[in-house]
Write an enzyme that holds these catalytic residues in place. Sequence first.
Site, PDB file in Angstrom:
ATOM      1  N   GLY A  82      83.113  33.490 -12.107  1.00  0.00           N
ATOM      2  CA  GLY A  82      82.550  34.680 -12.653  1.00  0.00           C
ATOM      3  C   GLY A  82      83.286  35.414 -13.472  1.00  0.00           C
ATOM      4  N   PHE A  83      84.570  35.455 -13.024  1.00  0.00           N
ATOM      5  CA  PHE A  83      85.761  36.147 -13.644  1.00  0.00           C
ATOM      6  C   PHE A  83      86.655  35.571 -14.797  1.00  0.00           C
ATOM      7  CE2 PHE A  83      84.651  38.505  -9.787  1.00  0.00           C
ATOM      8  CZ  PHE A  83      83.921  39.500 -10.499  1.00  0.00           C
ATOM      9  N   GLY A  84      86.234  34.250 -14.932  1.00  0.00           N
ATOM     10  CA  GLY A  84      87.321  33.654 -15.691  1.00  0.00           C
ATOM     11  C   GLY A  84      87.232  32.041 -15.737  1.00  0.00           C
ATOM     12  N   ASP A 144      86.765  36.436   2.242  1.00  0.00           N
ATOM     13  CA  ASP A 144      85.872  35.337   1.445  1.00  0.00           C
ATOM     14  C   ASP A 144      86.392  33.873   1.753  1.00  0.00           C
ATOM     15  OD1 ASP A 144      83.779  34.931  -0.228  1.00  0.00           O
ATOM     16  OD2 ASP A 144      84.895  34.656  -2.191  1.00  0.00           O
ATOM     17  N   VAL A 146      89.849  28.477 -15.297  1.00  0.00           N
ATOM     18  CA  VAL A 146      91.039  27.922 -14.785  1.00  0.00           C
ATOM     19  C   VAL A 146      91.390  26.720 -15.595  1.00  0.00           C
ATOM     20  CG1 VAL A 146      92.431  27.276 -12.712  1.00  0.00           C
ATOM     21  CG2 VAL A 146      90.755  28.826 -12.496  1.00  0.00           C
ATOM     22  N   ILE A 185      89.571  23.126 -15.548  1.00  0.00           N
ATOM     23  CA  ILE A 185      89.604  22.549 -14.035  1.00  0.00           C
ATOM     24  C   ILE A 185      88.607  23.174 -13.211  1.00  0.00           C
ATOM     25  CG2 ILE A 185      91.748  21.200 -14.018  1.00  0.00           C
ATOM     26  CD1 ILE A 185      92.848  23.523 -12.415  1.00  0.00           C
ATOM     27  N   LYS A 209      94.653  30.646 -14.271  1.00  0.00           N
ATOM     28  CA  LYS A 209      93.474  31.409 -14.445  1.00  0.00           C
ATOM     29  C   LYS A 209      93.411  32.614 -15.482  1.00  0.00           C
ATOM     30  CE  LYS A 209      92.115  33.565 -10.461  1.00  0.00           C
ATOM     31  NZ  LYS A 209      91.306  33.835  -9.240  1.00  0.00           N
ATOM     32  N   GLU A 243      85.692  26.994 -13.448  1.00  0.00           N
ATOM     33  CA  GLU A 243      85.270  28.099 -14.018  1.00  0.00           C
ATOM     34  C   GLU A 243      84.641  28.973 -12.806  1.00  0.00           C
ATOM     35  OE1 GLU A 243      83.734  28.218 -18.360  1.00  0.00           O
ATOM     36  OE2 GLU A 243      82.820  26.218 -17.383  1.00  0.00           O
TER      37      GLU A 243
END
Length: 467
Positions: free
Chosen positions: A102-104, A249, A106, A98, A131, A100
């Site tokens: 930079g670190f993985g 953020d 989901v 569902i 995630k 994507e």
Amino acid sequence: MKCFHFTNGERRSPDSDDGAGRPATAARVSWARSLSIASSTSTTSTTTEFRRSEFGGGDSAGLFFLMAQQRGDANDLRAFTFAELKSATRGFNRGLLIGEGGFGSVYRGVVNVRVSDIESDGSKMMDVAIKQLNRYGMSSNYLLLIIVLLLLACVIYGHKEWVNEVNWLGVIKHPNLVRLVGYCAEDDERGIQRLLVYELMKNKSLEDHLLGRVPSPLPWMARLRIAQDAARGLAYLHEEMDFQLIFRDFKTSNVLLDEDFNAKLSDFGLARLGPAEGYSHVSTSVVGTVGYAAPEYVMTGKLTIKSDVWSFGVVVYELITGRRAVEKNLPRNEQLLLDWVKPFVSDSKKFHSIVDPRLEGQYCKKSAQRLASLANKCLAKQPKNRPKMSEVVEILGSIIEEASAQEEATDEGKDESKEVEGETEPMKPGNNYLRKVLEIKEKVNLRNKSIGKLEWKHWTPGLVRTS
């Protein structure tokens, strides 16, 4: 204007500040230590002094002890096994992907939640978002060595974000913050496994709705309520705890919507503890997303809660316009959202030009202008002139009340016009008797009208028979 490198993690030099002007400790904290709630330090010392770790916001046991006192139950996160989460996602099936980053990636999954997790009797199967932090092993192909090293750096920073997320969402709860259900931290022959398990937000992100990835556009009232929900989440982080937490953020992709379109903040990987008492800011390297970061933070690295307020102002304009903060596909003079809206906001006659065209005019103009005015306050050049998020929540409440009242008045007007139209409508075809009566009456009226139009000046009396 200077260019600044935005990263997804922080590098800290040995002589850098700890965020409040004091030298940082040289000791590094492992992920296992950062997840621990236990502490050998006394209650008095833990509530007065917080050590900052290498994770830029992942704090030592002292801070978590304080937060545990505030909540009463800090250790309610479930530790999942990797096998459980692999089974929940059918082997991390791409069909369940569902999102994507930079670190993985989901994935959507289903897990069995225990009694203590749902505060009810028995257990329950729960839809969740899982995630998974990317894993990169060493390759025997030396041509890929440089790429692997670069990706490894991403993994390191991603690991820091993973720890940060567990740290913060494990100990803070609010209706407008995404709930962290649990985590997985295992090592196997292929490397480390780091996963996070969240409640599933069925209506995706605010970004998905504003950018047209969802077929039907968000109605105007829904946008106002989403803005208020997000403001409540930030107000909680800034003002309603015994410490300040700076989100750092805030953007539309980090505002998720549940099945009832309630907004919740997600992704606390870059969250940072606010300045200690007596200090005005946190000194830190600049991280975040281009277009949302406050200018004074980008220029100086001085972080305050007013940096989040600036980001909120940007998101408000995205709600009004349906555009990204930065859009490279548009003409040069329209790429930066804040620059593009300036000429239109001050002119009430041109204001409609910036409102999201997908609304098709179905919005309250006065509330839209008031919302833009609130955004301008959040985007004040001087941080001290920006409102607190609690003040923003109040202003949004009054805007919503006014827009709701106008919407109700409009609906009542439509209902009355429908009633009037209903009274003047001709008889339904099914009622033949009444229809025939009306037809006969109409013919008689036409005949009488035609008789009344005789030209009497040409009339001459005829013979009258008397016998």
